[in-house]
Design an enzyme around this catalytic site. Structure first.
Site, PDB file in Angstrom:
ATOM      1  N   CYS A 140      93.579  17.332  94.270  1.00 29.37           N
ATOM      2  CA  CYS A 140      92.202  17.297  94.773  1.00 29.37           C
ATOM      3  C   CYS A 140      91.435  18.534  94.329  1.00 29.37           C
ATOM      4  O   CYS A 140      91.557  19.604  94.932  1.00 29.37           O
ATOM      5  CB  CYS A 140      92.217  17.176  96.300  1.00 29.37           C
ATOM      6  SG  CYS A 140      90.567  17.100  97.026  1.00 29.37           S
ATOM      7  N   CYS A 143      88.975  19.887  96.890  1.00 30.85           N
ATOM      8  CA  CYS A 143      89.624  20.603  98.012  1.00 30.85           C
ATOM      9  C   CYS A 143      90.118  21.976  97.570  1.00 30.85           C
ATOM     10  O   CYS A 143      89.988  22.958  98.292  1.00 30.85           O
ATOM     11  CB  CYS A 143      90.829  19.825  98.531  1.00 30.85           C
ATOM     12  SG  CYS A 143      90.536  18.088  98.794  1.00 30.85           S
ATOM     13  N   ASP A 144      90.719  22.048  96.395  1.00 29.19           N
ATOM     14  CA  ASP A 144      91.480  23.247  96.033  1.00 29.19           C
ATOM     15  C   ASP A 144      90.914  24.051  94.866  1.00 29.19           C
ATOM     16  O   ASP A 144      91.385  25.157  94.604  1.00 29.19           O
ATOM     17  CB  ASP A 144      92.931  22.847  95.710  1.00 29.19           C
ATOM     18  CG  ASP A 144      93.631  22.285  96.936  1.00 29.19           C
ATOM     19  OD1 ASP A 144      93.277  22.714  98.053  1.00 29.19           O
ATOM     20  OD2 ASP A 144      94.504  21.418  96.787  1.00 29.19           O
TER      21      ASP A 144
HETATM   22  C1  LIG Z   1      97.032  18.344  99.019  1.00 27.54           C
HETATM   23  C2  LIG Z   1      95.732  17.874  99.621  1.00 27.54           C
HETATM   24  C3  LIG Z   1      94.805  18.806 100.018  1.00 27.54           C
HETATM   25  C4  LIG Z   1      93.610  18.400 100.586  1.00 27.54           C
HETATM   26  N1  LIG Z   1      92.723  19.346 100.999  1.00 27.54           N
HETATM   27  C5  LIG Z   1      91.573  18.953 101.582  1.00 27.54           C
HETATM   28  C6  LIG Z   1      90.631  19.933 102.042  1.00 27.54           C
HETATM   29  O1  LIG Z   1      90.832  21.141 101.883  1.00 27.54           O
HETATM   30  N2  LIG Z   1      89.496  19.478 102.622  1.00 27.54           N
HETATM   31  C7  LIG Z   1      89.226  18.135 102.782  1.00 27.54           C
HETATM   32  O2  LIG Z   1      88.193  17.786 103.344  1.00 27.54           O
HETATM   33  N3  LIG Z   1      90.094  17.198 102.341  1.00 27.54           N
HETATM   34  C8  LIG Z   1      91.244  17.566 101.746  1.00 27.54           C
HETATM   35  N4  LIG Z   1      92.120  16.627 101.290  1.00 27.54           N
HETATM   36  C9  LIG Z   1      91.771  15.203 101.434  1.00 27.54           C
HETATM   37  C10 LIG Z   1      92.043  14.756 102.887  1.00 27.54           C
HETATM   38  O3  LIG Z   1      93.343  15.117 103.239  1.00 27.54           O
HETATM   39  C11 LIG Z   1      91.840  13.250 103.027  1.00 27.54           C
HETATM   40  O4  LIG Z   1      90.563  12.896 102.578  1.00 27.54           O
HETATM   41  C12 LIG Z   1      91.981  12.851 104.491  1.00 27.54           C
HETATM   42  O5  LIG Z   1      93.212  13.266 105.016  1.00 27.54           O
HETATM   43  C13 LIG Z   1      91.864  11.338 104.657  1.00 27.54           C
HETATM   44  O6  LIG Z   1      92.020  11.056 105.998  1.00 27.54           O
HETATM   45  P1  LIG Z   1      92.493   9.625 106.523  1.00 27.54           P
HETATM   46  O7  LIG Z   1      92.531   9.772 108.003  1.00 27.54           O
HETATM   47  O8  LIG Z   1      91.669   8.577 105.929  1.00 27.54           O
HETATM   48  O9  LIG Z   1      93.953   9.385 105.940  1.00 27.54           O
HETATM   49  P2  LIG Z   1      95.264  10.278 105.818  1.00 27.54           P
HETATM   50  O10 LIG Z   1      95.047  11.696 106.122  1.00 27.54           O
HETATM   51  O11 LIG Z   1      95.835   9.903 104.511  1.00 27.54           O
HETATM   52  O12 LIG Z   1      96.187   9.664 106.967  1.00 27.54           O
HETATM   53  C14 LIG Z   1      96.704   8.376 106.870  1.00 27.54           C
HETATM   54  C15 LIG Z   1      97.582   8.129 108.078  1.00 27.54           C
HETATM   55  O13 LIG Z   1      97.931   6.752 108.123  1.00 27.54           O
HETATM   56  C16 LIG Z   1      99.294   6.633 108.457  1.00 27.54           C
HETATM   57  N5  LIG Z   1      99.736   5.331 107.986  1.00 27.54           N
HETATM   58  C17 LIG Z   1      99.653   4.799 106.720  1.00 27.54           C
HETATM   59  N6  LIG Z   1     100.147   3.553 106.708  1.00 27.54           N
HETATM   60  C18 LIG Z   1     100.553   3.287 107.982  1.00 27.54           C
HETATM   61  C19 LIG Z   1     101.165   2.170 108.612  1.00 27.54           C
HETATM   62  N7  LIG Z   1     101.479   1.053 107.929  1.00 27.54           N
HETATM   63  N8  LIG Z   1     101.456   2.256 109.935  1.00 27.54           N
HETATM   64  C20 LIG Z   1     101.153   3.365 110.638  1.00 27.54           C
HETATM   65  N9  LIG Z   1     100.566   4.440 110.101  1.00 27.54           N
HETATM   66  C21 LIG Z   1     100.283   4.403 108.787  1.00 27.54           C
HETATM   67  C22 LIG Z   1      99.960   7.849 107.816  1.00 27.54           C
HETATM   68  O14 LIG Z   1     101.200   8.142 108.451  1.00 27.54           O
HETATM   69  C23 LIG Z   1      98.886   8.909 108.090  1.00 27.54           C
HETATM   70  O15 LIG Z   1      99.077   9.446 109.372  1.00 27.54           O
HETATM   71  C24 LIG Z   1      93.333  17.010 100.733  1.00 27.54           C
HETATM   72  C25 LIG Z   1      94.281  16.059 100.318  1.00 27.54           C
HETATM   73  C26 LIG Z   1      95.467  16.477  99.770  1.00 27.54           C
HETATM   74  C27 LIG Z   1      96.486  15.450  99.354  1.00 27.54           C
END
Ligand SMILES: Cc1cc2nc3c(=O)[nH]c(=O)nc-3n(C[C@H](O)[C@H](O)[C@H](O)COP(=O)(O)OP(=O)(O)OC[C@H]3O[C@@H](n4cnc5c(N)ncnc54)[C@H](O)[C@@H]3O)c2cc1C
Length: 327
Positions: A140, A143-144
Site C-alpha cells: 500500500c 499507507c506507507d
Molecule cells: C500492510 C498494510 C498497511 C496498511 N496501512 C494503512 C494505513 O496506514 N492507513 C490506512 O488508512 N489504511 C491502511 N491499510 C489499508 C487498510 O488496512 C484497509 O483499507 C482496511 O483494513 C479495510 O478495512 P475492512 O474493514 O474493509 O477490511 P479488513 O481490515 O481487511 O478486515 C476484514 C475482516 O473480515 C474478516 N473476514 C473475512 N472473511 C471472513 C469470513 N468468511 N468470516 C468471518 N470473517 C471474515 C477478517 O478476519 C477481517 O477481520 C493498510 C493495509 C495493509 C495490508
C-alpha cells in the site's frame, strides 16, 4: 426451527475498521449486533506497525492498538464479538441464513458484510520475511509511501493501480524503479504514459524479482532478473512495494450477490451500502477497489449500519429506531 438455530437482528461479518464501525453504530441503534471476527481479528491493519493517517491520532498509532480500541468501543455498546469464520450463506429468502464454521446456523434480519480484501504478494520467502518484520515490504503506497521520503524504492506491477502507486511514490521518493514482467504495461495507455513521463521513475521491462535483500531487519535492496536473458542484478532500495492486485474476500457470497469481475461486491445503489439482496449491506474494502483505506472502510461501516437500521425500521413498525445513533 431447531434449538441450534439462533436468530439475530444484525449480523456483521468481519472485524476490520468497517466491521467494528458498523458494530458501534448498530449497537447504539439498538440492533444488538453480533460480529464474527474471522481468521484475522482486527483485519488488515493488524499487519502494520504505524498508522499515521487515521484522523484522531496526532502522534500515530500502531495498527493492532487502533483495532483493539475499535473493538473495545464496539463492546462498550454491547456488540457481541465472537470468534468464528462464516463458511456459507443462503440469501435466497426473507431471512438471511449464515453458517459459522460449517456448524452453527444463524438466521439474520440484516447482514453487514465487512470481509475486506487481501493484497496479493509474490510469495517469495524474503518478501514474506520483511513483510512480517515490518521492515520495508508493503502492498500500500498510500499507507506507507510517506515512510520512504527521499529514499529509493522498487515497485512491482503493471496495471492501473501499480501505475497510480508508482506515480504517488515518485512524489515522495528520490527514485522509483518499476518492475514490469512483460514487455508492456497492462495498464490503460494514459496511466502508463504518465509513469513513462515521470523523470524519477525507471521502468525495467521483462524483469522479475529474484529476492528481496536485507540486513535481517530491514530491506536494503532487490535482486532482479531479466526473464528473457536470465541476467541478474541488484537494485539498492529501502522499500519494496507490491502492486499486483487484491482479492476481495467474497467467494461465499458469489451465488447471491452481484460481484464485479475481480470479486468486489457491487453496490446496487451507488452512494449507499445496499447490495442486490434486500437486508444485506456491504462496507469496507469488500466493495472498494479504489480507495482501500481504513477511514473509508470505517465511513462505509457507518453507512451500512444506518442503512440496516432504516431497512429494519421500514420493515417492522415495532422496531424502535434509536435516536442514540445521532448523539
Ligand atoms: C500492510 C498494510 C498497511 C496498511 N496501512 C494503512 C494505513 O496506514 N492507513 C490506512 O488508512 N489504511 C491502511 N491499510 C489499508 C487498510 O488496512 C484497509 O483499507 C482496511 O483494513 C479495510 O478495512 P475492512 O474493514 O474493509 O477490511 P479488513 O481490515 O481487511 O478486515 C476484514 C475482516 O473480515 C474478516 N473476514 C473475512 N472473511 C471472513 C469470513 N468468511 N468470516 C468471518 N470473517 C471474515 C477478517 O478476519 C477481517 O477481520 C493498510 C493495509 C495493509 C495490508
Amino acid at each position: 426451527m431447531s434449538d441450534t438455530i439462533e436468530r439475530v437482528k444484525c449480523l456483521i461479518i468481519g472485524s476490520g475498521p468497517a466491521g467494528y464501525t458498523a458494530a458501534i453504530y448498530a449497537a447504539r441503534a439498538n440492533m444488538k449486533p453480533v460480529l464474527y471476527q474471522g481468521s484475522q481479528p482486527g483485519g488488515q491493519l493488524t499487519t502494520t506497525n504505524e498508522v499515521e493517517n487515521f484522523p484522531g491520532y496526532p502522534d500515530g498509532v500502531t495498527g493492532p492498538e487502533m483495532m483493539m480500541q475499535l473493538q473495545k468501543q464496539a463492546e462498550r455498546f454491547e456488540t457481541d464479538v465472537r470468534n468464528g469464520w462464516i463458511t456459507k450463506v443462503d440469501f435466497s429468502g426473507d431471512i438471511h441464513k449464515v453458517w459459522v464454521n460449517d456448524e452453527k446456523e444463524i438466521h439474520c434480519d440484516t447482514v453487514i458484510i465487512s470481509t475486506g480484501a487481501s493484497a496479493k504478494y509474490l510469495g517469495l520467502d524474503s518478501e514474506q520475511k520483511y513483510l512480517k518484520l515490518g521492515g520495508g515490504v508493503s502492498a500500500c503506497a498510500v499507507c506507507d509511501g510517506f515512510f520512504y521520503r527521499n529514499q529509493e524504492v522498487v515497485i512491482v506491477g503493471a496495471g492501473d493501480s501499480a501505475c497510480e502507486e508508482a506515480h504517488y511514490l515518485s512524489k515522495l521518493c528520490k527514485k522509483v524503479t518499476m518492475l514490469v514482467r512483460r514487455d508492456e504495461f497492462r495498464a490503460s495507455k494514459i496511466m502508463a504514459e504518465r509513469v513513462k513521463n515521470t523523470e524519477n521513475i525507471e521502468i525495467l521491462y521483462n524483469t522479475e524479482t529474484d529476492e528481496v535483500l536485507g540486513d535481517g531487519q530491514v530491506v536494503t535492496g532487490v535482486r532482479v532478473f531479466n526473464n528473457q536473458t536470465n541476467e541478474k542484478h541488484e537494485i539498492p532500495a529501502t522499500g519494496f512495494f507490491v502492486a499486483i492486485g487484491h482479492k476481495p474476500n467474497t467467494d461465499i457470497f458469489k451465488d447471491y450477490l452481484d460481484l464485479d469481475e475481480t470479486g468486489y461486491i457491487i453496490n446496487a445503489k451507488p452512494g449507499t451500502s445496499k447490495t442486490n439482496v434486500e437486508g444485506v449491506f456491504v462496507s469496507g474494502d469488500a466493495a472498494d477497489h479504489v480507495y482501500r483505506q481504513a477511514i473509508t472502510a470505517a465511513g462505509t461501516g457507518c453507512m451500512a449500519a444506518l442503512d440496516a437500521e432504516r431497512y429494519l425500521a421500514a420493515k417492522d413498525a415495532n422496531f424502535e429506531v434509536s435516536t442514540s445513533t445521532y448523539n
